[in-house]
Design an enzyme around this catalytic site. Structure first.
Site, mmCIF file in Angstrom:
data_model
loop_
_atom_site.group_PDB
_atom_site.id
_atom_site.type_symbol
_atom_site.label_atom_id
_atom_site.label_comp_id
_atom_site.label_asym_id
_atom_site.label_seq_id
_atom_site.Cartn_x
_atom_site.Cartn_y
_atom_site.Cartn_z
ATOM 1 N N ARG A 195 122.417 36.798 18.275
ATOM 2 C CA ARG A 195 121.556 35.649 17.988
ATOM 3 C C ARG A 195 122.295 34.332 18.161
ATOM 4 O O ARG A 195 123.431 34.194 17.714
ATOM 5 C CB ARG A 195 121.041 35.716 16.551
ATOM 6 C CG ARG A 195 120.023 34.617 16.253
ATOM 7 C CD ARG A 195 119.643 34.577 14.799
ATOM 8 N NE ARG A 195 120.718 34.012 14.004
ATOM 9 C CZ ARG A 195 120.801 34.098 12.669
ATOM 10 N NH1 ARG A 195 119.880 34.752 11.998
ATOM 11 N NH2 ARG A 195 121.800 33.554 12.033
ATOM 12 N N ASP A 227 114.194 30.801 8.906
ATOM 13 C CA ASP A 227 115.649 30.720 8.756
ATOM 14 C C ASP A 227 116.094 29.401 8.131
ATOM 15 O O ASP A 227 115.695 28.323 8.584
ATOM 16 C CB ASP A 227 116.339 30.879 10.121
ATOM 17 C CG ASP A 227 116.246 32.317 10.647
ATOM 18 O OD1 ASP A 227 116.097 33.247 9.834
ATOM 19 O OD2 ASP A 227 116.326 32.486 11.880
ATOM 20 N N HIS A 250 110.582 35.390 6.086
ATOM 21 C CA HIS A 250 111.379 34.181 5.908
ATOM 22 C C HIS A 250 111.361 33.305 7.157
ATOM 23 O O HIS A 250 111.102 33.769 8.257
ATOM 24 C CB HIS A 250 112.834 34.534 5.558
ATOM 25 C CG HIS A 250 113.580 35.226 6.666
ATOM 26 N ND1 HIS A 250 113.400 36.550 6.995
ATOM 27 C CD2 HIS A 250 114.516 34.757 7.541
ATOM 28 C CE1 HIS A 250 114.192 36.872 8.006
ATOM 29 N NE2 HIS A 250 114.880 35.810 8.372
HETATM 30 C C1 OGA Z 1 117.345 36.585 12.283
HETATM 31 C C2 OGA Z 1 116.606 37.715 11.773
HETATM 32 C C3 OGA Z 1 115.556 39.476 12.979
HETATM 33 C C4 OGA Z 1 115.916 40.793 13.577
HETATM 34 O O1 OGA Z 1 118.051 36.759 13.287
HETATM 35 O O2 OGA Z 1 117.238 35.476 11.723
HETATM 36 O O3 OGA Z 1 115.964 37.605 10.766
HETATM 37 O O4 OGA Z 1 115.002 41.464 14.053
HETATM 38 N N1 OGA Z 1 116.660 38.819 12.518
HETATM 39 O O5 OGA Z 1 117.095 41.176 13.584
HETATM 40 MN MN MN Z 2 115.958 35.389 10.142
#
Ligand code: OGA
Ligand code: MN
Length: 279
Positions: free
Chosen positions: A262, A98, A96
């Site tokens: 994040r 985001d 994906h």
């Molecule tokens: C995100 C995701 C990736 C991960 O933070 O958008 O998809 O490795 N995470 O946690």
């Molecule tokens: Mn993601």
């Protein structure tokens, strides 16, 4: 600052930048150029504080608001806490980009590993530039001018307990229409602007024709040549350009615990510039 490519198509490890100190303009520009050139960059063991994480993200542009569904780091509502184990299995193990269903697709995300399983829990990224470049010429011509319709995809699962909840969720997140062949706003490079998670239809096509094309594109975009895989160590930092990449969080580590922080940068502060030399 030195960079070392992870694969020919995508990814680079950056060394020689101390993120625990306030970032100089030159260092911030250097990181930005590395990001635009390699699409995803890594700082092994950066292990910075939430304050430094926030300052780094702000140097790149405007941040996303608090996440509507995920929890945040205590005292930092813009830092999403991605926490998974068997009680909360991950839901990002699909290719994906985001939030492509939102009117403004985020520019970048900065992820820091806080707790990693002993083995597993890698993240993969793929280059949508490389996927475009590999298209047969006839296919490039056929796709030019087509548009994809994006929606929240399998985030529906969070609303599937009743039709009312589902309709509310759809009303809240809505749809977006994007050209299937994108042009990066800074590098000017073309990329395949498709991700299986959020594209639900190809505008103007019949359902079975659209489904066939979606399957073709999904297969085309699942080539190891376009991909890289990062084996996390605690404290590692990754930043990706969310306009021209997809990613996949490999969900192979349960019942172990994994925790990531994040921050999403919605708008690229330097977008008006054209960095021809990285294109
Ligand atoms: C995100 C995701 C990736 C991960 O933070 O958008 O998809 O490795 N995470 O946690
Ligand atoms: Mn993601």
């Amino acid at each position: 600052m030195q960079t070392r490519k992870v694969t020919p198509a995508i990814g680079a490890e950056v060394e020689g930048v101390d993120l625990s100190q306030p970032l100089t303009d030159a260092a911030a520009d250097g990181l930005y150029r590395a990001l635009l050139q390699h699409q995803v960059i890594f700082l092994r063991g950066a292990d910075i504080s939430p304050q430094a994480h926030l300052a780094l993200a702000e140097s790149f542009g405007e941040l996303d608001g608090p996440h509507p569904l995920y929890p945040h780091v205590e005292g930092f509502e813009r830092i999403v806490k991605l926490e998974n184990d068997s009680g909360a299995p991950p839901d990002t193990n699909c290719w994906h980009t985001d939030l492509t269903f939102k009117p403004v697709q985020p520019f970048a995300s900065i992820l820091i590993a806080r707790e990693v399983p002993e083995v597993g829990g890698d993240t993969m990224w793929s280059s949508c530039y490389a996927a475009y470049d590999r298209l047969p010429e006839g296919m490039k011509a056929d796709l030019e001018g087509l548009e994809a319709i994006h929606d929240m995809g399998d985030f529906r699962n969070s609303f599937g307990h009743s039709p009312e909840a589902l309709n509310d969720g759809m009303a809240r997140f809505g749809h977006m229409i994007r050209p299937l062949i994108g042009t990066h706003p800074v590098t000017g490079r073309k990329f395949l602007n498709f991700n299986e998670a959020f594209v639900v239809h190809i505008n103007g096509m019949g359902t079975s024709e659209a489904n066939a094309l979606k399957v073709w594109l999904t297969n085309h975009m699942n080539k190891p040549e376009d991909q890289m895989r990062w084996r996390w160590q605690k404290g590692d930092l990754a930043m990706w350009d969310n306009r021209c990449t997809m990613h996949y969080a490999v969900a192979d580590y349960l019942p172990s615990y994994r925790c990531m922080n994040r921050i999403t940068v919605v708008k690229d502060r330097r977008e008006g510039q054209r960095l021809k030399e990285v294109s």
